[in-house]
Enzyme design. Structure first.
Site, mmCIF file in Angstrom:
data_model
loop_
_atom_site.group_PDB
_atom_site.id
_atom_site.type_symbol
_atom_site.label_atom_id
_atom_site.label_comp_id
_atom_site.label_asym_id
_atom_site.label_seq_id
_atom_site.Cartn_x
_atom_site.Cartn_y
_atom_site.Cartn_z
ATOM 1 N N ARG A 239 0.980 -1.236 -0.038
ATOM 2 C CA ARG A 239 -0.091 0.038 0.043
ATOM 3 C C ARG A 239 0.944 1.310 -0.033
ATOM 4 O O ARG A 239 2.025 1.168 0.736
ATOM 5 C CB ARG A 239 -0.923 0.000 1.183
ATOM 6 C CG ARG A 239 -1.916 -0.976 1.057
ATOM 7 C CD ARG A 239 -2.330 -1.452 2.571
ATOM 8 N NE ARG A 239 -3.478 -2.608 2.456
ATOM 9 C CZ ARG A 239 -3.194 -3.823 2.501
ATOM 10 N NH1 ARG A 239 -2.044 -4.268 2.358
ATOM 11 N NH2 ARG A 239 -4.329 -4.708 2.232
ATOM 12 N N GLU A 268 -3.405 6.498 -8.900
ATOM 13 C CA GLU A 268 -2.634 5.379 -9.971
ATOM 14 C C GLU A 268 -3.762 5.700 -11.441
ATOM 15 O O GLU A 268 -4.997 5.747 -11.179
ATOM 16 C CB GLU A 268 -3.076 3.961 -9.558
ATOM 17 C CG GLU A 268 -2.037 3.741 -8.309
ATOM 18 C CD GLU A 268 -2.021 2.294 -7.788
ATOM 19 O OE1 GLU A 268 -1.252 1.860 -7.219
ATOM 20 O OE2 GLU A 268 -3.250 1.617 -8.378
ATOM 21 N N HIS A 286 0.965 -1.366 -10.564
ATOM 22 C CA HIS A 286 0.283 -2.114 -9.754
ATOM 23 C C HIS A 286 -0.072 -3.485 -10.615
ATOM 24 O O HIS A 286 -1.364 -3.876 -10.917
ATOM 25 C CB HIS A 286 -1.208 -1.510 -9.613
ATOM 26 C CG HIS A 286 -1.672 -1.731 -8.207
ATOM 27 N ND1 HIS A 286 -2.124 -0.867 -7.157
ATOM 28 C CD2 HIS A 286 -1.936 -3.099 -7.605
ATOM 29 C CE1 HIS A 286 -2.741 -1.593 -6.379
ATOM 30 N NE2 HIS A 286 -2.657 -2.736 -6.490
#
Length: 318
Positions: A239, A268, A286
């Protein structure tokens, strides 16, 4: 079930970009599938426009506000295609009686393998070598071997356990921090638990695999960074909020931190570029759980969780 099929919202980027067979099978169970914008993280406004008529929601990492849930008048279950629920307003969901399910362990191998890959990338400066050659240069930065080094694993759940096993298999000495201190099945010659401070001071590489602290504060702040070994590597596939970005940038600028390799950002894709563009930062988009195997496992579990909850609510036959 009524003549008009009930609707299930699907929002993970990995599933909207390319519909998955396990999602489409929910149509066979009599539900309509509603997708958010393909391949993009849905905004709050988009979620509010899509969720009102949905009874189920297969959710990704997109932030879900109380405003969104307030608009979800028929929602009975949110099923994550991962294990984190930091993006969900859990108390508000509980107050509304909306169930939350997770795909526990589904992406652990994919994320663990990426963490190991980022370790190699940082210690051997692989991205810098590749970029330099493509620009016509011949960069040669002296690397560091994992074998014989100390790897600190913060959080030894499903993902951290795999990282610890892989690192030990590569010949590293592994130090773990986890309040539960689960049994990992590793030799005491290769693995030991320690306090967070002791782990940080002993480790050449620190890799994060834990949830956010309950108070929401960064786990790796200026004090924690100051307690790390000089020129250590920090890996974050968990995270973005676990690391204080101001303190991180200072440590990178000063060279106190050799490298920061991350798969997660607070936004993001990131609009604020101070970390993403830093020469000591290796960034991925990610992709930890974005493997064929992880997506298949997570989607299958998440879809099954939705159907189980909705069938239970409606007393539908399995």
């Amino acid at each position: 079930m009524s003549a008009t099929p009930e609707r299930i919202l699907v929002t993970p980027r990995s599933l909207t970009a390319e519909p998955h067979r396990e999602v489409e099978r929910m149509r066979e169970a009599g539900f309509d599938i509603v997708y958010s914008t393909p391949g993009k993280t849905p905004s709050e406004d988009e979620l509010i426009s899509l969720v009102p008529d949905c009874v189920g929601w297969l959710a990704g990492v997109e932030p879900v506000s109380e405003r969104v849930i307030a608009a979800a008048s028929r929602l009975r279950v949110i099923s994550r295609n991962g294990v984190g629920t930091d993006n969900l307003p859990i108390p508000f969901l509980q107050a509304r009686g909306i169930a939350v399910a997770i795909a526990e362990g589904a992406n652990s191998m994919g994320v663990a393998e990426l963490a190991i890959g980022l370790m190699f990338s940082a210690l051997r400066a692989i991205p810098q070598a590749d970029a330099g050659i493509k620009q016509g240069a011949w960069p040669r930065r002296r690397g560091i071997e994992i074998h014989g080094r100390t790897v600190g694993v913060v959080g030894c759940g499903a993902i951290g356990r795999e990282v610890a096993r892989m690192a030990a298999g590569l010949g590293a000495n592994v130090v773990g921090f986890d309040p539960a201190e689960p049994e990992l099945g590793l030799s005491p010659e290769r693995f030991r638990f320690a306090s967070l401070d002791a782990l940080l001071s002993a480790s050449d590489v620190v890799t994060l695999h834990c949830p956010m602290p309950r108070n929401g504060a960064a786990l790796i702040d200026a004090k924690a960074l100051a307690g790390m070994k000089a020129e250590a590597v920090l890996i974050n596939t968990a995270r973005a909020g676990l690391v204080n970005e101001t303190a991180l940038k200072s440590a990178l600028d000063d060279g106190r931190l050799f490298a920061y390799a991350t798969d997660v950002f607070s936004e993001e894709p990131p609009k604020e570029r101070a970390i993403a563009d830093h020469p000591r930062v290796i960034a991925t988009s990610h992709i930890g759980g974005f493997t064929e195997e992880s997506v298949d496992r997570a989607t299958s579990i998440a879809a099954a969780n939705i159907l189980r909850h909705l069938r239970s609510d409606a007393r539908m036959p399995a």
